[in-house]
Design an enzyme around this catalytic site. Structure first.
Site, short mmCIF file in Angstrom:
data_model
loop_
_atom_site.label_atom_id
_atom_site.label_comp_id
_atom_site.label_asym_id
_atom_site.label_seq_id
_atom_site.Cartn_x
_atom_site.Cartn_y
_atom_site.Cartn_z
N GLY A 392 7.85 -3.53 -0.06
CA GLY A 392 6.78 -4.27 0.56
C GLY A 392 5.54 -3.47 0.71
N SER A 393 4.66 -3.80 1.64
CA SER A 393 3.40 -3.35 1.94
C SER A 393 3.20 -1.95 2.05
CB SER A 393 2.54 -4.26 3.07
OG SER A 393 2.65 -5.54 2.72
N VAL A 394 4.16 -0.98 2.14
CA VAL A 394 3.56 0.33 2.13
C VAL A 394 3.17 1.06 0.77
CG1 VAL A 394 5.28 1.13 3.89
CG2 VAL A 394 6.31 0.80 1.66
N VAL A 395 3.38 0.02 -0.12
CA VAL A 395 2.98 0.56 -1.61
C VAL A 395 1.44 0.15 -1.78
CG1 VAL A 395 3.10 -0.04 -3.94
CG2 VAL A 395 4.96 -0.15 -2.51
N LYS A 396 0.69 -0.45 -0.59
CA LYS A 396 -0.59 -0.72 -0.73
C LYS A 396 -1.66 0.22 -0.90
CE LYS A 396 -0.15 -5.35 1.16
NZ LYS A 396 -0.20 -6.36 2.48
#
Length: 707
Positions: A392-396
């Site tokens: 999820g968004s931890v890759v942003k």
């Protein structure tokens, strides 16, 4: 005239017979004389030489095992040790026959107990199979079993085929052994596993002083048998980290078949105990000591008649880990308590891992998983290196830096409009903005976790800079995903991290089949990664762009004269795998964005890190995924994974952490990803609920010492 002729013939015949007899007697006399002379020569002249030849022995070098090195935590407290045991050993001579070994086994069975279970007593987990019993009977009754083979079979079959016929000819009645004979069969099986001039343990556990005494008194009747010491691996801290510490093969297992040739070339024997997996395997050459060496005298029959130790051997070197056992225990307890009390739906596991981002040293790592069958919570630390999940968004933060690396944004042009995207067949919006239009730059996009910002970055990487409602997405989406993967790989996402553990996974790479996947990929909704990859990734951002291989071993130390840790042999160094291809200012903006996540007015994790005595930077994540746990009936069900990456202190990072709570219901109230992250950091800095941690640990250690 006639009368005289008869007389003459008569005289001639009488004189001929005695001459032949005399010649025969004379010849026999000469032969006996020669034989007597030869025997006299052999006995008198060469007798001493032949006696020496009969008593001639051959001296060869035999090797023996020594204890492996031990494993300690960063404070030099033992995690893996050795317990010394009394042992009955056997060194096999050269050319020793099966019958000789069987006879020795029968004699040895008089002096020791050899517990065993036969295949006839139970169907599984037995020590002696029917074949083992037959082998022993054949060794003792070779002549009898040979009579059961026909001459035709002897002529037409080769050695292995003949032996199989011998085995088949042994009846169940033949192998109805008395108790002592059955123990001898168990001893023979162990002896038969030894190679020439290699030493194995006949009995390495529960050897009594009485057995040692009896065997020692009767060694002359037991060629090759001796008494000695053996070792067994012990784990003073129980199951702590046991899944990554690894295991050692038993003597019966010996060298793994797939590595046997390599080990043999390095001087190992086939029955040597070696590291089977993980740290024990990775550091085999360190933990394995120098074998003892003995000069072994064998007679003409190959029996060992004397053994003199020329070198006592040397215990293997020791590993000192980067992990502090006290901090590790706290992190384990945090994870276990969360899973026990806060799990929802199909959530059956939690993983937490922390490291020093400046050198890759693992500070703590734990996986806790509920056993689907028993309901018990078990250690699954190994899952940190080989289980993969959508994150999820931890890759942003990686996506923003990928945008900079690709030129999709620049320091002068990094503001985009967050607005709901309606593309042909696809809708994308951010949680904080489901309907309006909000201008966000790279920092605020991270603070507010803008899905749209990341999707527009992917569009720009595909050459599409303008958005209008219901537009067709005409980009080379496969190339966009390929580029993103190459940028992500600079942080360690999607590739192996280089951790000093064998068996590391590299994640799952999906096959893209529509343009919309390039956009969702940009905010962590496609490929899967391992927890250790996520830790390396956040560490790379925290330290300013260096991807460093995580490691568990800090030092290699020798063993001193007292058997304790000695001098440092090797101080492990950091292994910088690459430096990400982006400037310091760009990294600084992403770091600032992560700071705002945990400290900004609109940060998604500000409420969880308010009032900390240290400054945190982080990022939360929520991923739509599918269940892939042990419950077969629920495989493929739609679930949600919650994740957290963070590091602290923000200005000078000492610790980076990653947490994942997978397989939650799509509608859930679980924020354990962030709560656990806060607890782990509090424990590391010893603040909040852990303010008195040092005193509590000191008291516990003191109590343990007194016990």
């Amino acid at each position: 005239m006639k009368t005289n002729k008869k007389k003459y013939n008569s005289k001639k015949k009488k004189s001929h017979i005695p001459f032949r007899l005399n010649f025969l007697f004379f010849t026999v006399f000469l032969l006996f004389a020669m034989l007597i002379l030869r025997l006299g020569y052999l006995q008198i002249v060469q007798g001493e030489e032949f006696e020496i030849e009969v008593q001639r022995t051959e001296t060869t070098l035999a090797t023996g095992t020594v204890p492996r090195g031990e494993i300690y935590d960063s404070q030099q407290r033992k995690l893996v040790g050795n317990d010394a045991l009394q042992a009955i050993t056997y060194t096999r001579g050269t050319g020793v026959s099966s019958k000789d070994m069987a006879t020795i086994a029968l004699n040895l069975a008089k002096y020791i107990e050899m517990p065993n279970i036969t295949e006839f007593e139970q169907e599984t987990d037995f020590d002696l199979s029917e074949r083992d019993l037959k082998d022993f009977w054949i060794a003792l009754n070779e002549a009898a079993v040979n009579k059961r083979i026909s001459d035709e079979q002897k002529e037409s079959l080769d050695g292995s085929e003949i032996y199989q016929v011998q085995v088949d000819s042994v009846t169940e009645e033949d192998i109805q052994f008395e108790e002592e004979e059955q123990e001898a069969a168990a001893i023979y099986k162990r002896m038969n596993g030894a190679y020439a001039l290699s030493t194995i343990n006949i009995k390495g556990e529960d050897v009594t002083n009485d057995e040692i005494a009896k065997v020692s008194e009767n060694l002359l009747q037991l060629p090759g048998i001796d008494t000695g010491t053996d070792w067994v691996r012990t784990y003073p801290e129980g199951d702590m980290l046991k899944s990554i510490l690894g295991n050692v093969t038993s003597e019966s297992e010996g060298l793994p078949e797939n590595k046997a040739a390599t080990y043999l070339a390095q001087g190992y024997a086939r029955n040597d105990r070696v590291g089977k997996d993980y740290l024990e395997l990775k550091y085999e050459q360190v933990l394995n000591g120098s074998k003892s060496k003995s000069e072994t005298e064998t007679n003409q029959n190959g029996d060992i008649v004397n053994t003199i130790q020329s070198y006592a051997g040397e215990k293997g070197d020791n590993l000192v880990l980067t992990i502090d056992m006290d901090f590790q225990t706290i992190v384990q307890d945090i994870a276990k308590e969360s899973l026990a009390n806060k799990s929802e739906g199909l959530n059956d596991r939690v993983y937490v891992v922390a490291a020093d981002p400046n050198n890759g040293e693992i500070l703590a790592m734990t996986g806790q998983k509920r056993n689907f069958k028993t309901g018990e919570i078990e250690d699954d630390t190994l899952g940190i290196i080989n289980n993969t999940y959508q994150m999820g968004s931890v890759v942003k933060p990686a996506t923003v830096l990928a945008g900079y690396m690709d030129g999709a944004i620049t320091l002068a042009d990094n503001t985009l409009v967050d607005e709901p995207l309606t593309l042909a067949g696809q809708k994308i919006s951010s949680v904080f903005n489901r309907s309006g239009s909000v201008s966000v730059n790279d920092i605020t996009a991270l603070e507010r976790s803008s899905n749209v910002y990341m999707a527009k970055l992917a569009m720009r990487m595909g050459g599409e800079y303008d958005y209008y409602q219901n537009m067709a997405l005409n980009i080379d989406y496969k190339n966009v995903i390929k580029k993103l993967r190459s940028y992500y790989a600079q942080f360690g996402l999607g590739i192996k991290t280089g951790i000093d553990l064998p068996g590391e996974g590299s994640g799952f790479i999906g096959t893209a089949d529509n343009p919309g996947l390039a956009l969702t990929f940009a905010f962590g909704q496609y490929d899967t990664y391992t927890p250790i990859q996520m830790l390396q990734y956040v560490s790379t951002i925290a330290n300013g762009g260096k991807r460093i291989a995580p490691r568990l071993v800090d030092e290699i130390r020798e063993t001193n004269a007292e058997g304790n840790l000695g001098a440092i042999q090797t101080q492990m160094e950091s292994d910088v795998l690459n430096i990400i291809d982006v400037g310091e200012e760009e990294i600084g903006r992403v770091q600032q964005g992560m700071y705002e996540v945990t400290n900004g007015a609109n940060g998604s994790a500000t409420s969880y890190f308010g009032g900390t005595e240290y400054t945190v930077a982080g990022k939360t994540g929520t991923a739509e995924a599918f269940y892939d746990g042990e419950n077969e009936s629920s495989k493929g069900e739609s679930v949600t994974n919650r994740t957290f990456i963070g590091y602290a202190p923000f200005e000078n990072p000492e610790i980076a952490v990653f947490v994942i709570i997978p397989y939650l219901p799509n509608t859930n109230s679980n924020h354990e990803n962030t709560i656990i992250g806060r607890k782990v950091l509090d424990a590391y800095f010893q603040v909040g609920d852990y303010a008195n941690l040092s005193d509590e640990i000191a008291e516990e250690n003191e109590a343990t010492t007194e016990e």
